[in-house]
Scaffold this motif. Sequence first.
Motif, PDB file in Angstrom:
ATOM      1  N   GLU A 107      15.810  -6.075 -12.939  1.00  0.00           N
ATOM      2  CA  GLU A 107      16.517  -7.427 -12.100  1.00  0.00           C
ATOM      3  C   GLU A 107      16.018  -7.417 -10.736  1.00  0.00           C
ATOM      4  OE1 GLU A 107      20.770  -7.647 -13.726  1.00  0.00           O
ATOM      5  OE2 GLU A 107      20.149  -5.745 -13.884  1.00  0.00           O
ATOM      6  N   GLY A 108      15.443  -6.592 -10.277  1.00  0.00           N
ATOM      7  CA  GLY A 108      14.637  -6.469  -8.857  1.00  0.00           C
ATOM      8  C   GLY A 108      13.651  -5.368  -8.808  1.00  0.00           C
ATOM      9  N   ARG A 109      12.783  -5.668  -7.764  1.00  0.00           N
ATOM     10  CA  ARG A 109      11.794  -5.040  -7.401  1.00  0.00           C
ATOM     11  C   ARG A 109      11.375  -4.978  -5.883  1.00  0.00           C
ATOM     12  NH1 ARG A 109       7.318  -5.966 -11.241  1.00  0.00           N
ATOM     13  NH2 ARG A 109       8.997  -6.808 -12.449  1.00  0.00           N
ATOM     14  N   VAL A 110      10.962  -3.751  -5.386  1.00  0.00           N
ATOM     15  CA  VAL A 110      10.818  -3.744  -4.088  1.00  0.00           C
ATOM     16  C   VAL A 110       9.222  -2.861  -3.980  1.00  0.00           C
ATOM     17  CG1 VAL A 110      11.934  -1.370  -3.809  1.00  0.00           C
ATOM     18  CG2 VAL A 110      11.482  -2.792  -1.757  1.00  0.00           C
ATOM     19  N   ASP A 111       8.286  -3.188  -2.979  1.00  0.00           N
ATOM     20  CA  ASP A 111       6.964  -2.700  -2.865  1.00  0.00           C
ATOM     21  C   ASP A 111       6.898  -2.023  -1.596  1.00  0.00           C
ATOM     22  OD1 ASP A 111       4.392  -2.196  -2.926  1.00  0.00           O
ATOM     23  OD2 ASP A 111       3.866  -4.258  -3.531  1.00  0.00           O
ATOM     24  N   LEU A 112       6.644  -0.753  -1.434  1.00  0.00           N
ATOM     25  CA  LEU A 112       6.632  -0.104  -0.407  1.00  0.00           C
ATOM     26  C   LEU A 112       5.253   0.327   0.072  1.00  0.00           C
ATOM     27  CD1 LEU A 112       9.586   2.693  -1.414  1.00  0.00           C
ATOM     28  CD2 LEU A 112       9.794   0.516  -0.152  1.00  0.00           C
ATOM     29  N   HIS A 113       4.199  -0.388  -0.472  1.00  0.00           N
ATOM     30  CA  HIS A 113       2.642  -0.112  -0.138  1.00  0.00           C
ATOM     31  C   HIS A 113       2.600  -0.182   1.446  1.00  0.00           C
ATOM     32  CE1 HIS A 113       1.640  -1.155  -4.386  1.00  0.00           C
ATOM     33  NE2 HIS A 113       0.843  -0.097  -4.044  1.00  0.00           N
ATOM     34  N   GLY A 114       1.963   0.550   1.831  1.00  0.00           N
ATOM     35  CA  GLY A 114       1.284   0.685   3.349  1.00  0.00           C
ATOM     36  C   GLY A 114       2.458   0.770   4.279  1.00  0.00           C
ATOM     37  N   MET A 115       3.502   1.375   3.948  1.00  0.00           N
ATOM     38  CA  MET A 115       4.619   1.386   4.931  1.00  0.00           C
ATOM     39  C   MET A 115       4.424   3.066   5.316  1.00  0.00           C
ATOM     40  SD  MET A 115       7.849  -0.690   3.609  1.00  0.00           S
ATOM     41  CE  MET A 115       7.730  -2.186   3.191  1.00  0.00           C
ATOM     42  N   THR A 116       5.090   3.314   6.432  1.00  0.00           N
ATOM     43  CA  THR A 116       5.348   4.749   6.757  1.00  0.00           C
ATOM     44  C   THR A 116       6.488   5.200   6.238  1.00  0.00           C
ATOM     45  OG1 THR A 116       6.775   3.990   8.652  1.00  0.00           O
ATOM     46  CG2 THR A 116       4.429   4.227   9.126  1.00  0.00           C
ATOM     47  N   GLN A 117       6.835   6.436   6.275  1.00  0.00           N
ATOM     48  CA  GLN A 117       8.111   6.973   5.416  1.00  0.00           C
ATOM     49  C   GLN A 117       9.317   6.500   5.917  1.00  0.00           C
ATOM     50  OE1 GLN A 117       8.080  11.190   4.271  1.00  0.00           O
ATOM     51  NE2 GLN A 117       6.170  11.304   5.141  1.00  0.00           N
ATOM     52  N   ASP A 118       9.368   6.430   7.263  1.00  0.00           N
ATOM     53  CA  ASP A 118      10.783   5.926   8.123  1.00  0.00           C
ATOM     54  C   ASP A 118      10.721   4.247   7.488  1.00  0.00           C
ATOM     55  OD1 ASP A 118      11.286   8.030   9.308  1.00  0.00           O
ATOM     56  OD2 ASP A 118      10.160   7.483  11.167  1.00  0.00           O
ATOM     57  N   GLU A 119       9.773   3.595   7.472  1.00  0.00           N
ATOM     58  CA  GLU A 119       9.997   2.049   7.175  1.00  0.00           C
ATOM     59  C   GLU A 119      10.347   1.960   5.703  1.00  0.00           C
ATOM     60  OE1 GLU A 119       6.460   0.054  10.144  1.00  0.00           O
ATOM     61  OE2 GLU A 119       6.208   0.558   7.913  1.00  0.00           O
TER      62      GLU A 119
END
Length: 181
Positions: free
Chosen positions: A91-103
């Motif tokens: 029902e949902g998705r989030v893409d964390l590609h290319g982010m720093t750990q904090d972001e």
Amino acid sequence: MSKRPDRPHENKLSEDDRVLWNLVARSAKPLKGRTAVDIPDIALEAKPTPSQPAQPAANAVGAAKPKPQHVTHRLDDPTLDKLSKGRLPIEGRVDLHGMTQDEAYSLLFSFLHRAHAGGIRYVLVITGKGSSSGGDGVLRRAVPAWLSTPAFRPLVSSHDHAARNHGGSGALYVRLRRVRA
């Protein structure tokens, strides 16, 4: 359209919206001939940082025993099979590609918090495989650890690696806890 002074709450962003807006604003590139605007970092006081996980206190003699915590488990095989074959909706998705750990931590926490509040049960978290720098991926290792921390325990029931068609080892299925009335 002018701002109305009798409605001061109307144009305010929530803390989650402000974090998301900062992530988007930092990734934007200025038009030709324009200078970039400096975007200040937002301090998240209520949320623990990923670099400082909660440390359990050492039990002294006669000290109260710690309260048992929820433990995140792997998804059961029938559920994993249904998710991978599309018989159970993501029902949902989030893409964390290319982010720093904090972001990535801030975005993941706010995303899961909103999804949980909205009654969503299964989401896909895309971390990426992280093989571009020769390593095995910082977020690929960190996100499962974050999901087991006390900050995420009220939200996350279980998680497991996604099927190949959903990103394989570069993504995770996350089952959120049911909302209690």
